[in-house]
Scaffold this motif. Structure first.
Motif, PDB file in Angstrom:
ATOM      1  N   ASN A  19      40.362  47.426  28.804  1.00  0.00           N
ATOM      2  CA  ASN A  19      41.647  47.195  28.138  1.00  0.00           C
ATOM      3  C   ASN A  19      41.786  45.766  27.643  1.00  0.00           C
ATOM      4  N   GLY A  20      41.010  44.902  28.211  1.00  0.00           N
ATOM      5  CA  GLY A  20      41.093  43.493  27.835  1.00  0.00           C
ATOM      6  C   GLY A  20      40.293  42.743  28.857  1.00  0.00           C
ATOM      7  N   PHE A  21      39.392  41.891  28.397  1.00  0.00           N
ATOM      8  CA  PHE A  21      38.494  41.274  29.363  1.00  0.00           C
ATOM      9  C   PHE A  21      39.217  40.285  30.269  1.00  0.00           C
ATOM     10  N   TRP A  22      40.466  39.920  29.872  1.00  0.00           N
ATOM     11  CA  TRP A  22      41.194  38.934  30.669  1.00  0.00           C
ATOM     12  C   TRP A  22      41.911  39.560  31.868  1.00  0.00           C
ATOM     13  N   PHE A  23      41.793  40.895  32.029  1.00  0.00           N
ATOM     14  CA  PHE A  23      42.387  41.498  33.228  1.00  0.00           C
ATOM     15  C   PHE A  23      41.391  41.453  34.378  1.00  0.00           C
ATOM     16  N   ASN A  24      41.884  41.178  35.568  1.00  0.00           N
ATOM     17  CA  ASN A  24      40.993  41.310  36.709  1.00  0.00           C
ATOM     18  C   ASN A  24      40.983  42.771  37.164  1.00  0.00           C
ATOM     19  N   HIS A  25      40.144  43.083  38.119  1.00  0.00           N
ATOM     20  CA  HIS A  25      39.941  44.463  38.558  1.00  0.00           C
ATOM     21  C   HIS A  25      41.261  45.137  38.944  1.00  0.00           C
ATOM     22  N   GLU A  26      42.009  44.475  39.802  1.00  0.00           N
ATOM     23  CA  GLU A  26      43.238  45.071  40.318  1.00  0.00           C
ATOM     24  C   GLU A  26      44.248  45.284  39.195  1.00  0.00           C
ATOM     25  N   HIS A  27      44.386  44.247  38.383  1.00  0.00           N
ATOM     26  CA  HIS A  27      45.320  44.289  37.284  1.00  0.00           C
ATOM     27  C   HIS A  27      44.958  45.399  36.309  1.00  0.00           C
ATOM     28  N   CYS A  28      43.666  45.510  36.068  1.00  0.00           N
ATOM     29  CA  CYS A  28      43.142  46.496  35.120  1.00  0.00           C
ATOM     30  C   CYS A  28      43.536  47.902  35.563  1.00  0.00           C
ATOM     31  N   CYS A  29      43.372  48.149  36.872  1.00  0.00           N
ATOM     32  CA  CYS A  29      43.650  49.495  37.357  1.00  0.00           C
ATOM     33  C   CYS A  29      45.121  49.748  37.601  1.00  0.00           C
ATOM     34  N   TRP A  30      45.905  48.657  37.788  1.00  0.00           N
ATOM     35  CA  TRP A  30      47.349  48.821  37.884  1.00  0.00           C
ATOM     36  C   TRP A  30      47.905  49.448  36.627  1.00  0.00           C
ATOM     37  N   ASN A  31      47.398  48.943  35.509  1.00  0.00           N
ATOM     38  CA  ASN A  31      47.927  49.387  34.225  1.00  0.00           C
ATOM     39  C   ASN A  31      47.558  50.832  33.930  1.00  0.00           C
ATOM     40  N   SER A  32      46.498  51.252  34.619  1.00  0.00           N
ATOM     41  CA  SER A  32      46.092  52.633  34.388  1.00  0.00           C
ATOM     42  C   SER A  32      47.004  53.580  35.139  1.00  0.00           C
ATOM     43  N   LYS A  33      47.442  54.618  34.470  1.00  0.00           N
ATOM     44  CA  LYS A  33      48.370  55.564  35.087  1.00  0.00           C
ATOM     45  C   LYS A  33      47.631  56.609  35.936  1.00  0.00           C
ATOM     46  N   GLU A  34      46.332  56.668  35.741  1.00  0.00           N
ATOM     47  CA  GLU A  34      45.608  57.795  36.324  1.00  0.00           C
ATOM     48  C   GLU A  34      45.225  57.597  37.786  1.00  0.00           C
ATOM     49  N   THR A  35      45.467  56.395  38.328  1.00  0.00           N
ATOM     50  CA  THR A  35      44.980  56.152  39.681  1.00  0.00           C
ATOM     51  C   THR A  35      46.077  56.357  40.712  1.00  0.00           C
ATOM     52  N   THR A  36      45.673  56.794  41.864  1.00  0.00           N
ATOM     53  CA  THR A  36      46.600  56.912  42.983  1.00  0.00           C
ATOM     54  C   THR A  36      46.465  55.658  43.819  1.00  0.00           C
ATOM     55  N   PHE A  37      47.320  55.540  44.848  1.00  0.00           N
ATOM     56  CA  PHE A  37      47.259  54.367  45.707  1.00  0.00           C
ATOM     57  C   PHE A  37      45.920  54.300  46.438  1.00  0.00           C
ATOM     58  N   GLN A  38      45.464  55.460  46.893  1.00  0.00           N
ATOM     59  CA  GLN A  38      44.199  55.515  47.622  1.00  0.00           C
ATOM     60  C   GLN A  38      43.023  55.072  46.764  1.00  0.00           C
ATOM     61  N   GLU A  39      43.081  55.463  45.514  1.00  0.00           N
ATOM     62  CA  GLU A  39      41.965  55.216  44.608  1.00  0.00           C
ATOM     63  C   GLU A  39      42.221  54.013  43.718  1.00  0.00           C
ATOM     64  N   ARG A  40      43.014  53.081  44.224  1.00  0.00           N
ATOM     65  CA  ARG A  40      43.475  52.005  43.341  1.00  0.00           C
ATOM     66  C   ARG A  40      42.345  51.085  42.869  1.00  0.00           C
ATOM     67  N   HIS A  41      41.203  51.182  43.524  1.00  0.00           N
ATOM     68  CA  HIS A  41      40.109  50.319  43.088  1.00  0.00           C
ATOM     69  C   HIS A  41      39.134  51.029  42.149  1.00  0.00           C
TER      70      HIS A  41
ATOM     71  N   CYS B 175      39.077  53.022  38.581  1.00  0.00           N
ATOM     72  CA  CYS B 175      39.778  53.544  37.417  1.00  0.00           C
ATOM     73  C   CYS B 175      38.829  53.489  36.222  1.00  0.00           C
ATOM     74  N   PRO B 176      39.008  54.367  35.266  1.00  0.00           N
ATOM     75  CA  PRO B 176      38.048  54.441  34.169  1.00  0.00           C
ATOM     76  C   PRO B 176      38.004  53.181  33.297  1.00  0.00           C
ATOM     77  N   GLN B 177      39.113  52.437  33.269  1.00  0.00           N
ATOM     78  CA  GLN B 177      39.112  51.250  32.413  1.00  0.00           C
ATOM     79  C   GLN B 177      38.184  50.164  32.938  1.00  0.00           C
ATOM     80  N   TRP B 178      37.985  50.122  34.237  1.00  0.00           N
ATOM     81  CA  TRP B 178      37.160  49.064  34.827  1.00  0.00           C
ATOM     82  C   TRP B 178      35.705  49.510  34.861  1.00  0.00           C
ATOM     83  N   LYS B 179      34.861  48.790  34.199  1.00  0.00           N
ATOM     84  CA  LYS B 179      33.443  49.159  34.138  1.00  0.00           C
ATOM     85  C   LYS B 179      32.618  48.095  34.858  1.00  0.00           C
ATOM     86  N   SER B 180      31.750  48.563  35.740  1.00  0.00           N
ATOM     87  CA  SER B 180      30.813  47.608  36.333  1.00  0.00           C
ATOM     88  C   SER B 180      29.754  47.285  35.284  1.00  0.00           C
ATOM     89  N   TRP B 181      29.020  46.209  35.512  1.00  0.00           N
ATOM     90  CA  TRP B 181      28.033  45.803  34.508  1.00  0.00           C
ATOM     91  C   TRP B 181      26.961  46.868  34.319  1.00  0.00           C
TER      92      TRP B 181
END
Lengths: 809, 809
Positions: free
Chosen positions: B147-169, B171-177
């Motif tokens: 979504n934007g390289f300036w988001f950190n992992h947590e922030h990136c997944c916060w913005n995503s609506k698809e994650t639950t609290f359990q799976e907060r780490h 999310c599809p927006q966050w890609k590992s290298w």
């Protein structure tokens, strides 16, 4: 330095370093010349010993008194610390020689911690005892428990199985005096009987308190904090921290609190803790013999006092640091903290409040505060500052009047009259009848739905009111509601209580009973704060459409906590009276247990301090110190005037010249003449009267004792014997009596400043080094002397000349 | 005093008190003789002005430099405080004359508070920025947000609506290298790619950090606390707290933290806050021109640093008081507290941790501790003490090696190698891969039932286990359970992490990147503590029939909290390394927010301090101060040796005699010769070379500047002109050049002690008054001089001679 070392080695290390000693019939002490090796080593080459061995021995007697202080004198910090370091060195030196010495050295190192433990335990236990006893006696004014007269109201009903939580204050075992005597619980006759009994008990308690103080321990009166500040700054008041004072203060404190007078137990608890500290000091030579070390212990003890008073150990340590202590090294900080914790946990295990809480007033607020509320918070600060400044003025004026007029001659009568007035006026009003700490607890309390007090008698929710979205979880169901009739009654009664407390506290503080100021000051502030809080709350309820409430206080929301206002008012008033700052905020923070309210607290306390400082720069303790004329050099205030040492030193231009002793030109008779002609507590020693070049300083007390001892015990010392202070004893002419060498009592390192030294620097030197006197030189010649008293006198003069010079500091 | 007043009035109050001035072409400054009235009034009768007006004027030039200091010199506290009081008096005097002056005086009084507000706001903002940036960069090592390289992992997944609290780490927006490059998330290739990217990023960040430091601000490396302690004690290091240091330290701190090196941001944050303090000081003349006042501000700033580092304002103030500050008046205490609070609230409003908490590691434990647990707590204390002492020795040895060998010449390479080693070794282990503060958070955490981390992977309850009666409410459902496989893995990994952290921290601290010690020390302790806690817990589970668990740890009860052990271990290790005591306990208490655990904390920290002190009496900061040879007079340690001032003063017996200036017998040429022949920074002024009676003290720098100015600007001053320091300028013989009166630069109040003054008292005087030098007299004659450097040298000598003399102090 040399002489101190000697005067110390006598009392403390004598048994270790000298193998044989005996005391003859005249009280003189002869010690076979076995000088400690390092002493001999110090005097380059050992020649110094030739002439002075006898004197050294002479001075090493336990009873000689060289190096001790008279009552109402100032200690010499430099000398005391030097003594302690000598003792310490002696122990370190021995450590490697034997296992016993090693053990001694380890026990010496840990004796400080042991002392702290003892003080903590004892003070905690005493504070617990005082709480329980005061609670019981307070309830005795209203009635008695049939199960056993030693139960207080709450305890009596706890034991009863028939009561519910709601009715916990009513149980058949607890009988009011009306019930016991006339057999009715309600109605006019019951009221009259209860009223009468209340007044009689109050009078009895206060009379007992003042009688005990007068008869057994006059030092037990007052809060004790001004005196403790003075003692910690280096003054000696014998008996002020003695065991009689401790016993009587503990008992009379219970009585005074139970009598219902407008006073608190916090200040006196500091005094009680310091008494414990002083008494336990006698168990350890290290602290018994050294006034400076003992003052470190007392600093820690004053932290303990506040720790048990409020259940706030960190606040206590900061109180000691900020308000009470004079010399507070880091080691003391750490030990104070330990002692304060031990005391707090001892108190908790006694559990006098029956709630497993450390703190006196446990509160938990759940509503966040809004930025706009800072305005009423600052108002409370202004109120606190004003009240603090006015209270100090009124109280000091009243105390002056007491000192100056016939009033001061009848302290028992005064206490009886004030106590009668307090009891008669306090009984009709619920909020004055209860004790100060109960009142504060009640006012700090946030109304929950279950609460049945008058202050929580709110009407039902207005229609359409529903919890707004911005509520935190804790506040659900506590929406803002209109005040019910109970609240209106309470407001009326609180307003009366405010006026009453404000007036009666002024005349109460300073009477001849133990009396603290914390609780009455906090009570005044808490009442004012709660009134403002209720006002704000009702304003928000009825006018939530106003712009100022818009956006944060929607209908049905719980946005204003009157208990918080009470807390801030209490802090502001206490701050205004005592001028405490950080310690006060920390105490309040420990009371409420949340960082959430530190900003409002800071705002209120800061405003209060600024306002109060603008009206008068002294806190109540400093004002009382000045009123009583204690020699206290305030460490907080800076000296701002542009005077020089030459303006302050004695002799003045018109005075006779400085009385000096020459290092080898005076006889015993001349010295005795000088001593009897003057009243100075010490004399500079110079090379010759012409050159006025400074050699050292000798204390009057040491001189008197040494000459007296020498005349009694040393052969050949007569009136015409020469007294010499030099290292080498000169050979006297044939037929002349042997000289008396007193180099041992000569302070070879007196501090000297030049006549051009600004007084601001001189004051700084006195404060930081804890001097008693300082010599003044000009171009290397001795010119005069400045004592602590000269400085205090000069400061008072300058302050009178330019009263508001410190205002904007 | 006189000369200081003059040198001050030039720079600060010149425009106010002198109506006309001009600067001529040679840079000399001529001021028409309108002396401030109080100056004229001071010199009894005004005769003094006759000869010295020109000189006074001369010295009042802004550019003259009299009264300032060279780089790497020690300030004179007495003189600086004197200057400030003069300034203050000047303002007070003017206050009544005009409205402008009154406003100026009010603004002067409040400038201190304003400064604190600015420092608080700025430091809070910077700390927030550093937190956010470091978090983002740390996550960048693992992957990137689409979504934007300036988001950190947590922030990136916060913005995503698809994650639950359990799976907060996840999310599809966050890609590992690995996902981005080779397209797989699992398997060997993904692991290798992620590993590689992790190492590359770490190398890049650390290289950037060390490059920036080397290129732009060499002072930005290290933690900065040793230097700040030295500066606060009165040393001048120009540029150490400058704007370049601030900018570079802020940026490189983010990079260094993100690189995954074993370092923390707490120490550097103190440095950053002090830079802010120093920079804002330039806005206010009061602080810009006065080194002593500026140090008061810096003391407060260091409190701010800790306050934002841990979210612990009270702990920060106590840290400044206990660990960093040298001169800490009560006014500073109050202001520090204010600044620390402002900073903490600024940080909170930035909310970098996203949890509305002020504190870095928020923990809440619910289980009470048992008295028997004090035994493992003390064990943790011993571990902490041992590790602290060993770490200090190892680190100092390593730093010495770096200084002595070729290693020190390649700092960039060193950082690269250490960073490579750290990254390569850290990646495979979960507990070393995460950042230090995340690790500590995880270890402090008490396992709730919902927790999904490995550390909380406990097996099901054993049969028959039911909640025992003595549970507090918070622990229901958290009964002791057997460790599951996850816990065993975690224990194994934690043990490896412990060894790794212990080794790598020793080489990391002291490299040329910003590096704090708090987090690594705490991490080591937390790992050890958690391991011990898990051990105890399992012991209690499997052996609750043992005597030691009898009565308090029945089956099914939750009696041991491993998180608490981790916290105590962290405190013990930090205490062992830094030797902080009260401030550490208070910081920990602010972190956990409960008085409940203060006794275990005290036990652990006290044991740790005692053990560490027994093995080496210096904390890490003092050790680094000594390593770098800063002139720092430790205020905590007492001087225990029995030497006299005469043993320390210069000149020694074998040296040439003391270089002195006579008050009226020297010519300009002779003085210039004296200055060029010697390198002393000041000369005593005596009445005559024969009598050696002390008149005053003159600083070399002042002397050089004044003679230089006089030769350039004052008519008739030639080599044979007499230089006089007396009040009255004598009339010269016909034809002789006019004399040069330099009384204005003469310090008329130098402190002098006698040769018999014990060094313990001398050291005390130096410490408490903040002296640079002190003169030594014998029987009124000047004998020698003692400087701060002489004292430090002497102390080092004595410490070498008797290394454990301080042990049992």
């Amino acid at each position: 330095n040399f002489d101190y070392a000697v005067s110390l080695r006598g009392p403390t290390a004598c048994g270790l370093s000298l193998t044989e000693n005996s005391v003859d019939a005249t009280g003189c002490r002869f010690l076979r010349a076995l000088l400690p090796s390092d002493l001999a080593g110090r005097s380059k080459g050992g020649q110094a010993q030739n002439g002075s061995v006898d004197v050294l021995d002479l001075l090493q007697g336990w009873g000689s008194g060289v190096g001790t202080y008279d009552d109402f004198n100032t200690i010499d910090w430099v000398r005391e610390k030097s003594k302690d370091r000598d003792r310490h060195r002696e122990i370190s030196r021995k450590r490697r020689q034997s296992i016993t010495a090693l053990l001694l050295s380890v026990s010496d190192a840990f004796s400080g911690w042991l002392l702290m433990l003892l003080i903590g335990l004892m003070s905690g236990a005493l504070a617990g005892g005082i709480d329980i006893a005061a609670h019981w006696l307070t309830d005795l004014k209203e009635g008695v428990c049939l199960n056993g007269f030693w139960f207080n109201h709450e305890h009596c009903c706890w034991n009863s199985k028939e009561t519910t939580f709601q009715e916990r204050h009513r149980c058949p075992q607890w009988k009011s005096w009306a019930e016991l005597t006339v057999g009715v619980t309600e109605g006019a006759s019951a009221y009259v009987v209860n009223y009468l009994m209340y007044v009689i008990w109050a009078l009895l308690f206060s009379f007992l308190a003042v009688f005990l103080v007068r008869a057994f321990a006059p030092y037990a009166c007052g809060s004790g904090i001004p005196e403790i500040k003075t003692i910690l700054s280096g003054f000696i008041i014998r008996g002020y921290l003695g065991k009689w004072t401790l016993v009587i203060k503990t008992i009379t404190l219970v009585l005074a609190v139970a009598s219902g007078l407008s006073l608190g137990k916090e200040g006196p608890l500091v005094h009680v803790a310091c008494c414990c500290g002083n008494i336990f000091c006698h168990l350890f030579t290290k602290y018994r013999k050294n006034e400076a070390k003992r003052r470190e212990v007392l600093s820690a003890a004053s932290a303990v006092g506040v720790s048990v008073a409020f259940g706030a150990p960190i606040g206590g340590v900061l109180f000691s640091l900020e308000e009470v202590s004079y010399y507070f090294p880091l080691k003391t900080l750490w030990r104070s903290f330990f002692a304060a914790l031990v005391a707090a946990f001892t108190l908790r295990s006694i559990n006098p409040f029956g709630n497993s809480r450390l703190v006196l007033f446990y509160v938990e607020f759940h509503t966040p505060w809004h930025l706009l509320e800072l305005f009423p918070f600052v108002l409370l600060g202004i109120f606190g500052g004003l009240w603090g400044a006015l209270f100090i003025r009124a109280n000091i004026a009243w105390c002056r009047r007491r000192k100056a007029t016939r009033l001061g001659r009848y302290p028992v009568l005064e206490v009886a009259v004030v106590s009668l007035a307090t009891a008669v006026l306090a009984f009709p009003n619920d909020y004055t009848r209860m004790s100060g700490s109960e009142l504060i607890s009640e006012l700090f309390n946030d109304c929950s739905l279950l609460d049945s007090s008058k202050l929580c008698d709110y009407g039902p929710l207005a229609k359409g009111g529903e919890p707004a979205g911005n509520l935190s979880e804790g506040t659900v169901g506590q929406a803002e509601r209109p005040a019910g009739p109970g609240v209106y009654t309470a407001v009326w009664q609180l307003a009366m209580a405010l006026l009453f407390k404000m007036a009666i506290t002024v005349v109460t503080f300073g009477m001849k009973v133990p009396s603290g100021l914390f609780i009455p000051s906090m009570a005044v502030g808490a009442v004012a704060g709660r009134l403002l809080g209720i006002g704000m709350e009702q304003l928000a309820y009825y006018h939530h459409d106003w712009d100022m409430f818009h956006g944060w206080c929607s209908p049905g929301a719980h946005c204003i906590t009157p208990g918080l206002y009470a807390m801030l008012g209490a802090a502001a008033c206490l701050g205004g009276v005592t001028r405490m700052t950080v310690s006060l905020v920390v105490i309040m923070f420990e009371l409420t247990g949340g960082l959430e309210y530190i900003v409002p607290l800071m705002a209120a306390v800061m405003t209060s301090k600024w306002v109060a400082d603008a009206l008068g720069r002294e806190g109540i303790y400093e004002a009382h110190i000045r009123l009583n004329g204690y020699p206290f050099l305030e460490p907080k205030e800076e000296f701002v005037h542009k005077t020089l040492a030459t303006d302050v030193m004695r002799p003045r231009r018109s005075d006779p010249p400085l009385s000096v002793v020459t290092q080898d030109g005076m006889t015993v008779e001349e010295l005795e003449g000088l001593i009897s002609d003057t009243s100075y507590s010490g004399f500079p020693v110079v090379v010759s009267p012409e050159s006025h070049r400074l050699v050292g300083f000798v204390l009057r007390r040491d001189l008197v004792i040494s000459i007296d001892n020498a005349r009694r015990c040393q052969e050949g010392i007569v009136g015409v014997s020469r007294v010499i202070f030099t290292e080498h004893t000169p050979v006297e002419a044939q037929g002349a009596p042997p000289p008396l060498n007193l180099r041992a009592i000569l302070d070879l390192s007196p501090l000297a400043i030049t006549d051009h030294t600004p007084m601001e620097i001189t004051v700084d030197i006195f404060r930081k080094l804890g001097l008693r006197q300082c010599l003044v030189t000009q171009n290397g010649r001795l010119l005069g002397i400045i004592t602590k008293k000269d400085i205090l006198k000069h400061m008072a003069q300058m302050a009178n000349r330019d009263p508001d010079s410190i205002l904007f500091n």
